[in-house]
Design a protein around this motif. Sequence first.
Motif, PDB file in Angstrom:
ATOM      1  N   TYR A   9      19.391 -63.907 -22.090  1.00  0.00           N
ATOM      2  CA  TYR A   9      20.749 -63.360 -22.182  1.00  0.00           C
ATOM      3  C   TYR A   9      21.785 -64.489 -22.144  1.00  0.00           C
ATOM      4  O   TYR A   9      22.739 -64.514 -22.928  1.00  0.00           O
ATOM      5  N   ILE A  10      21.611 -65.431 -21.229  1.00  0.00           N
ATOM      6  CA  ILE A  10      22.548 -66.554 -21.112  1.00  0.00           C
ATOM      7  C   ILE A  10      22.518 -67.422 -22.353  1.00  0.00           C
ATOM      8  O   ILE A  10      23.555 -67.848 -22.874  1.00  0.00           O
ATOM      9  N   THR A  11      21.337 -67.679 -22.865  1.00  0.00           N
ATOM     10  CA  THR A  11      21.183 -68.513 -24.059  1.00  0.00           C
ATOM     11  C   THR A  11      21.896 -67.911 -25.260  1.00  0.00           C
ATOM     12  O   THR A  11      22.371 -68.631 -26.147  1.00  0.00           O
ATOM     13  N   SER A  12      21.995 -66.587 -25.299  1.00  0.00           N
ATOM     14  CA  SER A  12      22.640 -65.924 -26.441  1.00  0.00           C
ATOM     15  C   SER A  12      24.136 -66.160 -26.489  1.00  0.00           C
ATOM     16  O   SER A  12      24.791 -65.825 -27.476  1.00  0.00           O
ATOM     17  N   GLY A  13      24.714 -66.731 -25.412  1.00  0.00           N
ATOM     18  CA  GLY A  13      26.151 -66.977 -25.383  1.00  0.00           C
ATOM     19  C   GLY A  13      26.965 -65.772 -24.975  1.00  0.00           C
ATOM     20  O   GLY A  13      28.175 -65.738 -25.162  1.00  0.00           O
ATOM     21  N   SER A  14      26.306 -64.760 -24.402  1.00  0.00           N
ATOM     22  CA  SER A  14      26.997 -63.525 -24.034  1.00  0.00           C
ATOM     23  C   SER A  14      27.888 -63.714 -22.805  1.00  0.00           C
ATOM     24  O   SER A  14      27.815 -64.717 -22.104  1.00  0.00           O
ATOM     25  N   ASP A  15      28.715 -62.689 -22.539  1.00  0.00           N
ATOM     26  CA  ASP A  15      29.698 -62.722 -21.463  1.00  0.00           C
ATOM     27  C   ASP A  15      29.018 -62.800 -20.091  1.00  0.00           C
ATOM     28  O   ASP A  15      28.228 -61.941 -19.728  1.00  0.00           O
TER      29      ASP A  15
END
Length: 469
Positions: A9-15
């Motif tokens: 999730y973090i790697t995806s650049g999400s909020d």
Amino acid sequence: MDAKLVAGYITSGSDFSQLPDVAAAAGLGSKDVGMVRYIASAALDELKRAITADSLSESNKAVTKISEELSIGKDKVAGFVNEIRAELKLDCSDGSIINVNNIGNNTYLGIGGLLFKPSKEQANLFELVRYTGEGGDVIVPRRIRFTDIVYNVKEIEENTFRNTDVKTIVIPEGYVSVDAGAFEGCSKLESVSIPASLETIGDGAFRKCGSLRRFDVAEGSESFWTDEFGILYTKDRRSLIHAPGALEGEVELPEELVFIRDSAFHGCSKITKVAIGPNVKRIGKSAFSGCSSLEGIDLPASVTEVAEYAFRGCSSLRSICVDADNHVFASLGGILYKKDMKALVRAPGSFEGDLDIPASVETIASGAFQECERISTVRMGDSVKDVMNEAFKGCISLTSVTFGKNVGSIGKYAFMGCLELDSVVLPDSVKSLGTWAFGECKSLRKASVPKGLDIPMSAFPQETEIEKR
């Protein structure tokens, strides 16, 4: 907790604000989820720094700050943070390195929304090609890891950070190039650190960065230099690459300067005066475009080239003066001409009232009167043959234009946006009319044109009555 799910999730650049919900979905216990939710609501930036910092020491500082300010046990915070960092492989001590995933189309996604592609020029090298993150402070990674293989990253490609909310950029040692437009439109960007290894910066790389205060060049750089105003030059001071967008007041350029590059001062809306040195030969395309507070420009005898749109959008510019010994350019009434007075190059942005084009002028150059919002009438002599692209674009107060009998071509967008122009008569000599030549001239009710002239569909507004004579 399934740290891999959270890391993805973090790697995806999400909020990051959604991190507590993701952690809960990944199996984190309810008490720990409550802790993460509290941290996310009270210290989101520190939580982000703790998880994504390039070095363990920086991560530990953020963890300590969270623990002390929110009165949470440091071990509990560190336990959550370190589990995710381990999955992200950010617990390295050998410098700036991040883990990436292949997302298809030969593209690799890293933490914080950084996208990479393999270099076309050299094996085992990657290039940073796009940023899709939230903005703020960004440290560009020096290396990336994919399937336990580490690759070097040395280039920031064209438009990588364009129009993003990045606030500060640290480019690490090892990078060699930043391509044209790489940070264009980063309106929140305040500072840029240039490593000693960097060799090239493309034209307009930092165009429209209105908050940029200065460039900081690492000691030992053999390619770049900054002056007291924070302006970026080549090491020999002969080429001015970029002025920071937040620069204001009066600026004096070094005597060694020869070339002011394309878009060098683009959008520096707070500068009022620029003292150009005695050895400058070339002023690049759009070099001072958008310098809306610039009041005057004096061109020395050395100047041999002023590129298109160099002074576009300089609405406060009262005059462009030229040294009498200049062999290429001349100035008359504050307007810039070629020395032989056959080409009108550029009028100052604040020019107002009526204008009779001098009888010697044959060409009105591209953008010559663009955005001269206070000019009211223009009369051309019979010597004028060419009205180039965008010559009078955006002259919103222009009410009438009289063409000489030898005008052969009127370029693209030549009179686009001349809102007060209500009628035009094109002489029989006109053989070429550009697209949108009179586009968006909302008051233009009638146009008289030669019978054989080929008129592009967009040359006039739809409401304009066209008389072919």
